[in-house]
Design a protein around this motif. Structure first.
Motif, short mmCIF file in Angstrom:
data_model
loop_
_atom_site.label_atom_id
_atom_site.label_comp_id
_atom_site.label_asym_id
_atom_site.label_seq_id
_atom_site.Cartn_x
_atom_site.Cartn_y
_atom_site.Cartn_z
N LEU A 173 0.82 -1.22 0.00
CA LEU A 173 0.00 0.00 0.00
C LEU A 173 0.86 1.26 0.00
O LEU A 173 0.43 2.31 -0.49
CB LEU A 173 -0.95 0.00 1.20
CG LEU A 173 -2.08 -1.04 1.14
CD1 LEU A 173 -2.84 -1.08 2.47
CD2 LEU A 173 -3.03 -0.78 -0.02
N LYS A 174 2.07 1.19 0.51
CA LYS A 174 2.96 2.35 0.52
C LYS A 174 3.32 2.81 -0.88
O LYS A 174 3.53 3.99 -1.11
CB LYS A 174 4.23 2.03 1.31
CG LYS A 174 4.09 2.24 2.81
CD LYS A 174 5.39 1.94 3.54
CE LYS A 174 5.24 2.18 5.03
NZ LYS A 174 6.46 1.79 5.77
N ILE A 175 3.40 1.87 -1.82
CA ILE A 175 3.79 2.26 -3.19
C ILE A 175 2.60 2.28 -4.16
O ILE A 175 2.75 2.72 -5.30
CB ILE A 175 4.89 1.34 -3.75
CG1 ILE A 175 4.37 -0.09 -3.97
CG2 ILE A 175 6.13 1.35 -2.88
CD1 ILE A 175 5.29 -0.94 -4.83
N ALA A 176 1.44 1.83 -3.70
CA ALA A 176 0.29 1.69 -4.61
C ALA A 176 -0.45 3.01 -4.84
O ALA A 176 -0.65 3.79 -3.91
CB ALA A 176 -0.69 0.66 -4.06
N ASP A 177 -0.85 3.23 -6.09
CA ASP A 177 -1.76 4.33 -6.40
C ASP A 177 -3.18 3.96 -5.96
O ASP A 177 -3.92 4.80 -5.44
CB ASP A 177 -1.76 4.62 -7.91
CG ASP A 177 -0.40 5.08 -8.39
OD1 ASP A 177 0.06 6.14 -7.95
OD2 ASP A 177 0.22 4.36 -9.20
N GLY B 104 -9.52 2.02 -2.46
CA GLY B 104 -9.17 3.43 -2.31
C GLY B 104 -7.73 3.64 -2.71
O GLY B 104 -7.08 2.72 -3.22
N SER B 105 -7.22 4.83 -2.49
CA SER B 105 -5.81 5.06 -2.77
C SER B 105 -4.99 4.29 -1.74
O SER B 105 -5.48 3.94 -0.65
CB SER B 105 -5.48 6.56 -2.69
OG SER B 105 -5.49 6.99 -1.35
N GLY B 106 -3.73 4.01 -2.08
CA GLY B 106 -2.87 3.30 -1.14
C GLY B 106 -2.79 4.00 0.19
O GLY B 106 -2.87 3.38 1.25
N GLN B 107 -2.67 5.33 0.16
CA GLN B 107 -2.54 6.12 1.39
C GLN B 107 -3.83 6.08 2.21
O GLN B 107 -3.78 5.96 3.45
CB GLN B 107 -2.19 7.57 1.05
CG GLN B 107 -1.63 8.36 2.23
CD GLN B 107 -0.40 7.73 2.86
OE1 GLN B 107 0.56 7.40 2.19
NE2 GLN B 107 -0.45 7.54 4.18
N GLU B 108 -4.97 6.15 1.54
CA GLU B 108 -6.26 6.09 2.26
C GLU B 108 -6.39 4.77 3.02
O GLU B 108 -6.82 4.74 4.17
CB GLU B 108 -7.42 6.21 1.27
CG GLU B 108 -7.69 7.61 0.76
CD GLU B 108 -8.68 7.64 -0.38
OE1 GLU B 108 -9.07 8.75 -0.76
OE2 GLU B 108 -9.06 6.57 -0.91
N LEU B 109 -6.01 3.69 2.35
CA LEU B 109 -6.14 2.38 3.00
C LEU B 109 -5.12 2.21 4.12
O LEU B 109 -5.42 1.60 5.15
CB LEU B 109 -5.97 1.26 1.96
CG LEU B 109 -7.09 1.20 0.90
CD1 LEU B 109 -6.80 0.10 -0.11
CD2 LEU B 109 -8.46 0.98 1.53
N LEU B 110 -3.93 2.77 3.95
CA LEU B 110 -2.93 2.72 5.03
C LEU B 110 -3.42 3.45 6.28
O LEU B 110 -3.10 3.07 7.40
CB LEU B 110 -1.62 3.37 4.57
CG LEU B 110 -0.60 2.49 3.85
CD1 LEU B 110 0.57 3.36 3.38
CD2 LEU B 110 -0.08 1.37 4.74
N ASN B 111 -4.20 4.51 6.05
CA ASN B 111 -4.70 5.32 7.18
C ASN B 111 -6.02 4.81 7.75
O ASN B 111 -6.52 5.36 8.72
CB ASN B 111 -4.87 6.78 6.73
CG ASN B 111 -3.55 7.44 6.39
OD1 ASN B 111 -2.51 7.04 6.89
ND2 ASN B 111 -3.59 8.45 5.53
#
Length: 236
Positions: A198-202, A216-223
């Motif tokens: 998820l850190k590198i995924a769009d 969702g975006s990688g960042q959204e899912l990480l959060n």
């Protein structure tokens, strides 16, 4: 680039995929994250024709992949880095890489791409005459990615590239995947390692028991707190 619509796959009457829909836009890194047995690899195998779906469509640049033979996928610009590396253990690094270009006849282009692979993976150049079976797990994974790149694909799909590798090697590999994408290649990544992927995924898709449960975006899912608890080992 790829649009999967309502894909259903059954194994002996048991549905492994229960109406999966997802998109892989051109030029993006898309990751499919989930626990072992969630249906990630089945999705990928359906794309390359190793598993025939019961119903649903897989559209790749206007072509329905469910009606295409697996061997034609490479000519369409699709490459697969399989789970478990699957390098040819008794062949050298160079021989393995040349096998990746089996469908090509442009000798100068093949030589050029070989140098590109060696620039991405300097360790492979150092071991060019070494048999693949004597490489470390991380080096074999690099070789598997390099071999796929030798077909000069538009889309590269990777099935669990981090499996069984030390964290420092995983970090290096995911940095290289990011660079491959920055050079213009579309990447579909199948992973249990949600954090690294998820850190590198769009775009990310979370898969559970044959269904997409979140995207969702990688960042959204990480959060996302639920994702943190379920996949990132973080308590709320």
């Amino acid at each position: 680039m790829i649009k999967i619509d309502n894909l259903i796959v059954s194994y002996g009457g048991i549905e492994a995929l229960k109406g999966v829909s997802l998109e892989v836009p051109s030029g993006k890194i898309v990751t499919l994250v989930g626990a072992n047995g969630a249906g990630k690899s089945t999705t990928l195998k359906s794309i390359v024709g190793l598993v025939k779906p019961k119903s649903g469509n897989i559209d790749y640049e206007g072509t329905d992949l469910t009606k295409l033979n697996t061997e034609l996928m490479v000519k369409k610009g699709i490459a697969l880095v399989p789970e478990g590396r699957k390098v040819f253990a008794d062949l050298t690094v160079l021989e393995n890489l040349k096998i990746g270009a089996y469908s090509r006849t442009d000798k100068s282009g093949i030589a050029e791409d070989l140098e590109k692979v060696y620039s991405l993976f300097p360790r492979l150049k150092e071991r060019t005459w070494q048999t693949a079976g004597t490489l470390s797990g991380g080096e074999q994974q690099m070789l598997a990615i390099g071999r796929a790149l030798m077909s000069r694909p538009k889309l590269i799909m990777m099935d669990e590239p981090s499996l069984g590798l030390a964290p420092i090697i995983v970090k290096e590999l995911f940095g290289i995947i990011k660079k491959i994408n920055e050079d213009g290649m579309t990447v579909l990544l199948i992973e249990q390692n949600a954090n690294a992927a998820l850190k590198i995924a769009d775009i990310g898709y979370i898969m559970e028991t044959g269904k997409i449960t979140l995207s969702g975006s990688g960042q959204e899912l990480l959060n996302n707190d639920e994702i943190k608890k379920a996949y990132l080992g973080e308590s709320l």
